[in-house]
Design a protein around this motif. Structure first.
Motif, PDB file in Angstrom:
ATOM      1  N   THR A 146       2.285 -22.533   7.389  1.00  0.00           N
ATOM      2  CA  THR A 146       3.411 -22.069   8.202  1.00  0.00           C
ATOM      3  C   THR A 146       4.037 -20.844   7.551  1.00  0.00           C
ATOM      4  OG1 THR A 146       3.889 -24.293   9.020  1.00  0.00           O
ATOM      5  CG2 THR A 146       5.657 -22.669   9.184  1.00  0.00           C
ATOM      6  N   ALA A 147       4.325 -19.842   8.365  1.00  0.00           N
ATOM      7  CA  ALA A 147       5.024 -18.652   7.899  1.00  0.00           C
ATOM      8  C   ALA A 147       6.413 -18.624   8.524  1.00  0.00           C
ATOM      9  CB  ALA A 147       4.248 -17.394   8.265  1.00  0.00           C
ATOM     10  N   LYS A 148       7.293 -17.841   7.929  1.00  0.00           N
ATOM     11  CA  LYS A 148       8.649 -17.694   8.450  1.00  0.00           C
ATOM     12  C   LYS A 148       9.098 -16.256   8.291  1.00  0.00           C
ATOM     13  CE  LYS A 148      12.328 -19.239   6.186  1.00  0.00           C
ATOM     14  NZ  LYS A 148      13.345 -20.148   5.606  1.00  0.00           N
ATOM     15  N   ILE A 149       9.747 -15.751   9.315  1.00  0.00           N
ATOM     16  CA  ILE A 149      10.342 -14.425   9.218  1.00  0.00           C
ATOM     17  C   ILE A 149      11.650 -14.558   8.448  1.00  0.00           C
ATOM     18  CG2 ILE A 149      11.365 -12.515  10.497  1.00  0.00           C
ATOM     19  CD1 ILE A 149       8.315 -12.725  10.748  1.00  0.00           C
ATOM     20  N   GLY A 150      11.763 -13.793   7.359  1.00  0.00           N
ATOM     21  CA  GLY A 150      12.993 -13.803   6.581  1.00  0.00           C
ATOM     22  C   GLY A 150      13.997 -12.811   7.132  1.00  0.00           C
ATOM     23  N   LEU A 151      13.613 -11.536   7.150  1.00  0.00           N
ATOM     24  CA  LEU A 151      14.450 -10.460   7.673  1.00  0.00           C
ATOM     25  C   LEU A 151      13.643  -9.662   8.688  1.00  0.00           C
ATOM     26  CD1 LEU A 151      15.851  -9.125   4.262  1.00  0.00           C
ATOM     27  CD2 LEU A 151      17.137 -10.475   5.937  1.00  0.00           C
TER      28      LEU A 151
ATOM     29  N   VAL B 175      16.555  -8.251  -0.022  1.00  0.00           N
ATOM     30  CA  VAL B 175      15.550  -7.194   0.050  1.00  0.00           C
ATOM     31  C   VAL B 175      14.792  -7.098  -1.268  1.00  0.00           C
ATOM     32  CG1 VAL B 175      15.211  -4.690   0.176  1.00  0.00           C
ATOM     33  CG2 VAL B 175      16.726  -5.835   1.819  1.00  0.00           C
ATOM     34  N   ILE B 176      15.527  -7.039  -2.372  1.00  0.00           N
ATOM     35  CA  ILE B 176      14.900  -6.908  -3.690  1.00  0.00           C
ATOM     36  C   ILE B 176      13.901  -8.042  -3.938  1.00  0.00           C
ATOM     37  CG2 ILE B 176      15.353  -7.019  -6.178  1.00  0.00           C
ATOM     38  CD1 ILE B 176      18.078  -5.622  -5.514  1.00  0.00           C
ATOM     39  N   ASN B 177      14.318  -9.263  -3.635  1.00  0.00           N
ATOM     40  CA  ASN B 177      13.458 -10.419  -3.891  1.00  0.00           C
ATOM     41  C   ASN B 177      12.345 -10.574  -2.862  1.00  0.00           C
ATOM     42  OD1 ASN B 177      14.592 -11.348  -6.295  1.00  0.00           O
ATOM     43  ND2 ASN B 177      16.213 -12.458  -5.220  1.00  0.00           N
ATOM     44  N   SER B 178      12.467  -9.877  -1.756  1.00  0.00           N
ATOM     45  CA  SER B 178      11.353  -9.840  -0.802  1.00  0.00           C
ATOM     46  C   SER B 178      10.301  -8.851  -1.269  1.00  0.00           C
ATOM     47  CB  SER B 178      11.861  -9.457   0.594  1.00  0.00           C
ATOM     48  OG  SER B 178      12.707 -10.456   1.111  1.00  0.00           O
ATOM     49  N   LEU B 179      10.740  -7.680  -1.731  1.00  0.00           N
ATOM     50  CA  LEU B 179       9.792  -6.667  -2.181  1.00  0.00           C
ATOM     51  C   LEU B 179       9.089  -7.069  -3.470  1.00  0.00           C
ATOM     52  CD1 LEU B 179      11.712  -3.348  -1.403  1.00  0.00           C
ATOM     53  CD2 LEU B 179       9.941  -4.473  -0.055  1.00  0.00           C
ATOM     54  N   ASN B 180       9.778  -7.829  -4.334  1.00  0.00           N
ATOM     55  CA  ASN B 180       9.098  -8.263  -5.564  1.00  0.00           C
ATOM     56  C   ASN B 180       8.352  -9.589  -5.374  1.00  0.00           C
ATOM     57  OD1 ASN B 180      10.907 -10.455  -5.883  1.00  0.00           O
ATOM     58  ND2 ASN B 180      12.229  -9.336  -7.288  1.00  0.00           N
ATOM     59  N   LYS B 181       8.366 -10.081  -4.125  1.00  0.00           N
ATOM     60  CA  LYS B 181       7.605 -11.261  -3.687  1.00  0.00           C
ATOM     61  C   LYS B 181       8.133 -12.577  -4.235  1.00  0.00           C
ATOM     62  CE  LYS B 181       3.544  -8.765  -2.297  1.00  0.00           C
ATOM     63  NZ  LYS B 181       2.092  -8.789  -2.067  1.00  0.00           N
TER      64      LYS B 181
ATOM     65  N   CYS C  39       0.819  -1.219   0.000  1.00  0.00           N
ATOM     66  CA  CYS C  39       0.000   0.000   0.000  1.00  0.00           C
ATOM     67  C   CYS C  39       0.853   1.269   0.000  1.00  0.00           C
ATOM     68  CB  CYS C  39      -0.907   0.016   1.230  1.00  0.00           C
ATOM     69  SG  CYS C  39      -1.936  -1.445   1.411  1.00  0.00           S
ATOM     70  N   PHE C  40       2.093   1.148   0.459  1.00  0.00           N
ATOM     71  CA  PHE C  40       2.980   2.297   0.589  1.00  0.00           C
ATOM     72  C   PHE C  40       4.344   1.898   0.034  1.00  0.00           C
ATOM     73  CE2 PHE C  40       5.141   5.831   2.455  1.00  0.00           C
ATOM     74  CZ  PHE C  40       4.167   6.772   2.761  1.00  0.00           C
ATOM     75  N   PRO C  41       4.476   1.810  -1.299  1.00  0.00           N
ATOM     76  CA  PRO C  41       5.710   1.284  -1.902  1.00  0.00           C
ATOM     77  C   PRO C  41       6.939   2.137  -1.578  1.00  0.00           C
ATOM     78  CG  PRO C  41       3.916   1.419  -3.507  1.00  0.00           C
ATOM     79  CD  PRO C  41       3.469   2.174  -2.302  1.00  0.00           C
ATOM     80  N   LYS C  42       8.074   1.470  -1.446  1.00  0.00           N
ATOM     81  CA  LYS C  42       9.361   2.126  -1.256  1.00  0.00           C
ATOM     82  C   LYS C  42      10.395   1.462  -2.158  1.00  0.00           C
ATOM     83  CE  LYS C  42       8.589   5.217   1.980  1.00  0.00           C
ATOM     84  NZ  LYS C  42       8.830   6.660   1.743  1.00  0.00           N
ATOM     85  N   GLU C  43      11.414   2.225  -2.548  1.00  0.00           N
ATOM     86  CA  GLU C  43      12.480   1.649  -3.354  1.00  0.00           C
ATOM     87  C   GLU C  43      13.272   0.626  -2.542  1.00  0.00           C
ATOM     88  OE1 GLU C  43      15.011   4.507  -5.155  1.00  0.00           O
ATOM     89  OE2 GLU C  43      13.369   5.741  -5.908  1.00  0.00           O
ATOM     90  N   ASP C  44      13.865  -0.323  -3.248  1.00  0.00           N
ATOM     91  CA  ASP C  44      14.626  -1.383  -2.578  1.00  0.00           C
ATOM     92  C   ASP C  44      15.667  -0.810  -1.625  1.00  0.00           C
ATOM     93  OD1 ASP C  44      13.246  -3.175  -4.246  1.00  0.00           O
ATOM     94  OD2 ASP C  44      14.785  -3.041  -5.791  1.00  0.00           O
ATOM     95  N   LYS C  45      16.412   0.191  -2.093  1.00  0.00           N
ATOM     96  CA  LYS C  45      17.537   0.718  -1.311  1.00  0.00           C
ATOM     97  C   LYS C  45      17.092   1.354   0.000  1.00  0.00           C
ATOM     98  CE  LYS C  45      17.668   5.079  -3.922  1.00  0.00           C
ATOM     99  NZ  LYS C  45      18.496   5.933  -4.793  1.00  0.00           N
ATOM    100  N   TYR C  46      15.813   1.666   0.126  1.00  0.00           N
ATOM    101  CA  TYR C  46      15.275   2.238   1.365  1.00  0.00           C
ATOM    102  C   TYR C  46      15.496   1.302   2.547  1.00  0.00           C
ATOM    103  CZ  TYR C  46      11.820   4.811   4.212  1.00  0.00           C
ATOM    104  OH  TYR C  46      11.188   5.559   5.184  1.00  0.00           O
ATOM    105  N   PHE C  47      15.596   0.001   2.276  1.00  0.00           N
ATOM    106  CA  PHE C  47      15.697  -0.989   3.346  1.00  0.00           C
ATOM    107  C   PHE C  47      17.080  -1.636   3.464  1.00  0.00           C
ATOM    108  CE2 PHE C  47      11.252  -0.997   1.902  1.00  0.00           C
ATOM    109  CZ  PHE C  47      10.614  -0.637   3.083  1.00  0.00           C
TER     110      PHE C  47
END
Length: 234
Positions: A163-168, A129-135, A89-97
């Motif tokens: 089951t879910a898992k925290i990645g980062l 991060v990149i592959n988390s944001l692009n799902k 809902c509130f997109p940010k660029e990859d480098k933000y994280f």
């Protein structure tokens, strides 16, 4: 013992080294000439007991204990005190994280083993991060932010069935201890509850005492411990 080495193709390509993995069961002792003849640069061993390993031609450079925490989620959602944003809902660029990702990996074997180096560690976590944001890696990324500091915390959620898992997960170093991590984890749990996911897993390093204490405080219990060792070719 028969050779059970498995080449890690993705790792080998990313680090430009020949890397293999070996699972050692209780009572096994690694004393195998094939261990030297496969021309690997690095062997990563995984075992549940700290067994002696014969590694002629290789040198052990790093050891850690990976801990997997797990929790059955209550069906009642948490009330959250901090404002949490959703990248959908509130997109940010990859480098933000990126800086938060480095904070989340400060106990990572890819940083602490000098055989990899800080540059490749940062490249690896940037890609995470990149592959988390692009799902590709995650189904959700939640974060907190400040006008002056930028991203102050974030968490990525992966999903496999029920089951879910925290990645980062990380909080800005200047704001740790102020409840941001708690709210981020609660928001991740709420997402799971809302979507019929009953269990959350969180992997970390036993050496990361602060994280282990935090997860236990949040109701998580140790499900598994795995000893990882790195053996680099001399």
């Amino acid at each position: 013992m028969k050779n059970n080495l498995t080449k890690l193709k993705w790792d080998s390509n990313f680090f430009s080294k020949n890397i293999a993995e070996l699972h050692i069961t209780n009572g096994d002792e690694l004393e195998n000439p094939e261990f030297q003849s496969n021309h690997y640069d690095l062997i990563v061993t995984k075992q549940h007991q700290d067994l002696h390993i014969e590694t002629q031609g290789f040198e052990e450079t790093f050891k850690e204990t990976k801990v997997i925490f797990s929790k059955y989620l209550n069906e009642i959602a948490h009330e959250i005190s901090h404002e949490i944003f959703d990248t959908d809902c509130f997109p940010k660029e990859d480098k933000y994280f990126f800086q938060l990702a480095y904070e989340s990996g400060k106990y990572s074997r890819f940083l602490l083993d000098p055989g990899f180096g800080e540059t490749k560690f940062k490249e690896l976590y940037n890609l995470w991060v990149i592959n988390s944001l692009n799902k590709t890696f995650a189904v959700k990324t939640f974060f907190t932010m400040d006008e002056n500091l930028g991203a102050t915390g974030f968490v990525t959620v992966q999903k496999s069935g029920k089951t879910a898992k925290i990645g980062l997960i990380a909080t800005h170093p200047l704001l740790q201890g102020k409840g941001i991590g708690t709210c981020l984890l609660q928001r991740a749990e709420n997402y799971c509850i809302e979507n019929g996911i009953g269990t959350m897993d969180i992997p970390t390093q036993e050496q990361n005492v602060g994280a282990c204490n935090f997860y236990q405080k949040m109701g998580y219990a140790v499900q598994e411990r795995i000893i990882l060792k790195h053996f680099w070719k001399k």
